[in-house]
Design a protein around this motif. Sequence first.
Motif, PDB file in Angstrom:
ATOM      1  N   ILE A 183      82.981  44.818   3.846  1.00  0.00           N
ATOM      2  CA  ILE A 183      84.312  45.419   3.826  1.00  0.00           C
ATOM      3  C   ILE A 183      85.053  45.054   2.546  1.00  0.00           C
ATOM      4  N   SER A 207      83.148  40.623   7.616  1.00  0.00           N
ATOM      5  CA  SER A 207      81.874  41.137   7.125  1.00  0.00           C
ATOM      6  C   SER A 207      81.833  41.162   5.603  1.00  0.00           C
ATOM      7  N   PRO A 211      84.867  43.813  11.158  1.00  0.00           N
ATOM      8  CA  PRO A 211      85.025  44.906  10.194  1.00  0.00           C
ATOM      9  C   PRO A 211      86.414  44.940   9.562  1.00  0.00           C
TER      10      PRO A 211
END
Length: 302
Positions: A165, A162, A219
């Motif tokens: 992050i 992502s 994530p």
Amino acid sequence: MVVDPKPASANGRKRSPRPQTSHHEVADELRARIRSGALRPGQRMPTQAQLADEFGVERGAVRQALRTLQSERLLTNVSKGSPATVAPDLGSALTGPGAPPLPTTVALGPRTTAAFAAPHVEIDALCLTAVSLTLAIGEPLRQIHAGRLKPAKVDVRVLLPSRHIALAFPSPVDASAAGRLRRHWLAQRNAQGQVLRHNLLALRATHGIDVRVTFRALPFTPPVKLYLLNGAEALFAYYTVTRREEEIDHESLELYDAEGTRSMLFAFEQGAGLRDTTFVEQSHLWFNSLWETISSELELTS
């Protein structure tokens, strides 16, 4: 197959200007020539003396490079005597079930091409960026356009980190450059993903193939890369993080990063034994668990 009796030239390339070429770089270059067809199956290689002269290295480095390629079953007859020979059955060396681990740029392309021979192509990928997959897709696309491959349906799912992050890598040695490096990585992630999606979706208009390409965001920074092909094969590699320099925005930046295109891919095939079959099955379960739970929508935009 007719074996060329004459040693291949260094394929017309000028002597390398780099005086400190390593045996790894020599092996990478010769491997690329074999895979591209510049050095053909059954063809004799240049002599060790010729290779040492071309790359500007000692013969010991050449011998190490040739032994590496012999261990990968790309060369035969590696010795101090006559020139080595390109393996006559490269298809088996690059894609067979007993193939040794090979760099991603070497192994992924042939295996992806083989996967596109199926009527319904299914590819799942978990990686840092889509650069290796984008490169690997090039050959099957060429074969589709040439009429040699004709899949009816293509489904591709890609898991990427992502944008929201803090990446474990690439990361700058100097934390003050974090923003600049992050923007560079995000631009690369988005550009490679867009190229991959565009090239595959174009098959709808050009060949009437039912294509679906979906991206989702992880994530976390994946410490490994994984490619699942047609539910029957898993290709797995570690991202090995090193300290290196890269020019970003016209400035040299020191960073911790992994060269994913050079990561060694380990191949596991369903039906090649209990260990391989279980690894493929568990890899699918792992990928699907990430896809269906903690991943989120991913937009290939800044």
